[in-house]
Design an enzyme around this catalytic site. Structure first.
Site, mmCIF file in Angstrom:
data_model
loop_
_atom_site.group_PDB
_atom_site.id
_atom_site.type_symbol
_atom_site.label_atom_id
_atom_site.label_comp_id
_atom_site.label_asym_id
_atom_site.label_seq_id
_atom_site.Cartn_x
_atom_site.Cartn_y
_atom_site.Cartn_z
ATOM 1 N N GLY A 224 -2.855 9.921 1.579
ATOM 2 C CA GLY A 224 -4.117 8.696 1.342
ATOM 3 C C GLY A 224 -3.480 7.238 1.745
ATOM 4 O O GLY A 224 -1.826 7.729 2.202
ATOM 5 N N CYS A 225 -4.001 6.715 2.349
ATOM 6 C CA CYS A 225 -3.570 5.482 2.810
ATOM 7 C C CYS A 225 -3.371 4.813 2.003
ATOM 8 O O CYS A 225 -1.887 4.006 2.841
ATOM 9 C CB CYS A 225 -4.967 4.284 3.347
#
Length: 324
Positions: free
Chosen positions: A134-135
């Site tokens: 995920g970012c």
């Protein structure tokens, strides 16, 4: 040439993948799948590619491509793979959170490897199935992994991170609407954000027992990028901390330790993560910055593809930030 397929090509991460792969010297886009835009030109969803490609979205899937990127909403990759059985030779790189946690990594006989190259490079090079991080998770892990490796995450870690509106995806929502987002800032999911699961698993792979993470995610009034500040007690000097980080990232082509305070503009539109260290009394402040759509998603996915196919890690990813 590596033949690549993109599933869910009309969203932000799909658009960034198309942009990267069109300019990647070792890849050829075989198809861009979209259930909502089949038969329409890719430029109807991504006008920034006008004059660059005549590709059209398709409703058909080539199950024999060399690599397929799943750019689907969370929970949808699992359903898609249940319905579409790719060749055993097809590399699958999933950008959702469906397979990131250890409990979800084994799916239908496929073992997904967590695709953070700075942590799992050798495993990625030998993998066939990748769960792209995920970012927020990327920005925060890159800030904290060196301390975990040195067994120094013994105290609470407080994290404040702000992300652009593209982190919410292409579908409009009340908090991504221009009238709400512009000249505004707010927090959401305090202390409970879903990326904490993968962050903790990665940290615990290096240090068994770590201090609790207190994570406050914020919505920023800009479109792309993440700036994260993490701080915790640290007994050593600033020079000690810099040595730990420089040693950990000595072979990392996309993670840089900056001597000067960093800002978001210097990483937006790149696959870079920039990190800055600051010591105040007995507290170490680690600032990290990434582009949420590139190092936080599509750029990192291509970085993983490069590693799997034995290419230079930065091939097709030497992108220039726009700092002015």
């Amino acid at each position: 040439m590596i033949k690549a397929g993109i599933i869910g090509g009309s969203g932000y991460t799909g658009g960034e993948l198309i942009r990267i792969l069109l300019n990647h010297p070792a890849t050829e886009i075989d198809f861009v799948f979209s259930t909502t835009r089949a038969g329409k030109k890719v430029t109807t969803a991504h006008p920034d590619l006008l004059g660059t490609t005549d590709l059209e979205f398709t409703g058909d899937v080539n199950l024999d491509v060399n690599v397929v990127f799943l750019c689907l909403g969370h929970g949808n990759s699992t359903e898609f793979l249940k319905e579409h059985h790719f060749s055993e030779d097809t590399v699958i790189i999933d950008l959702s959170n469906d397979f990131r946690l250890h409990a979800d990594a084994d799916f239908d006989g496929k073992q997904f490897v967590y695709g953070l190259p700075e942590l799992n490079k050798s495993d990625i090079e030998n993998a066939h199935y990748i769960a792209n991080p995920g970012c927020f998770a990327t920005a925060i892990q890159l800030a904290l992994l060196p301390l975990a490796k040195a067994n120094l995450l013994k105290n609470e870690v407080h994290i404040n991170a702000v992300t652009g509106s593209t982190g919410a995806g292409v579908s409009p929502s009340p908090t991504s609407h221009f009238s709400w987002r512009n000249n505004n800032v707010s927090w959401y999911k305090p202390f409970t954000h879903q990326h904490l699961g993968e962050i903790n698993e990665s940290l615990h792979s290096l240090q068994e027992n770590t201090g609790n993470l207190f994570f406050m995610p914020n919505r920023g009034n800009f479109t792309r990028g993440i700036l994260a500040t993490s701080y915790t007690k640290f007994d050593g000097s600033l020079a000690d901390a810099k040595k730990i980080y420089q040693e950990f990232y000595k072979d990392a082509v996309f993670t840089q330790i900056s001597e000067e305070p960093i800002n978001l503009k210097q990483v937006v539109n790149t696959n870079q993560c920039h990190i800055h260290l600051h010591k105040h009394e007995d507290v170490l402040l680690i600032t990290s910055a990434i582009d949420n759509l590139l190092k936080g998603a599509s750029g990192q996915a291509v970085q993983n593809m490069n590693l799997i196919f034995g290419l230079e890690e930065n091939l097709g990813l030497n992108l220039k930030a726009g700092v002015f």
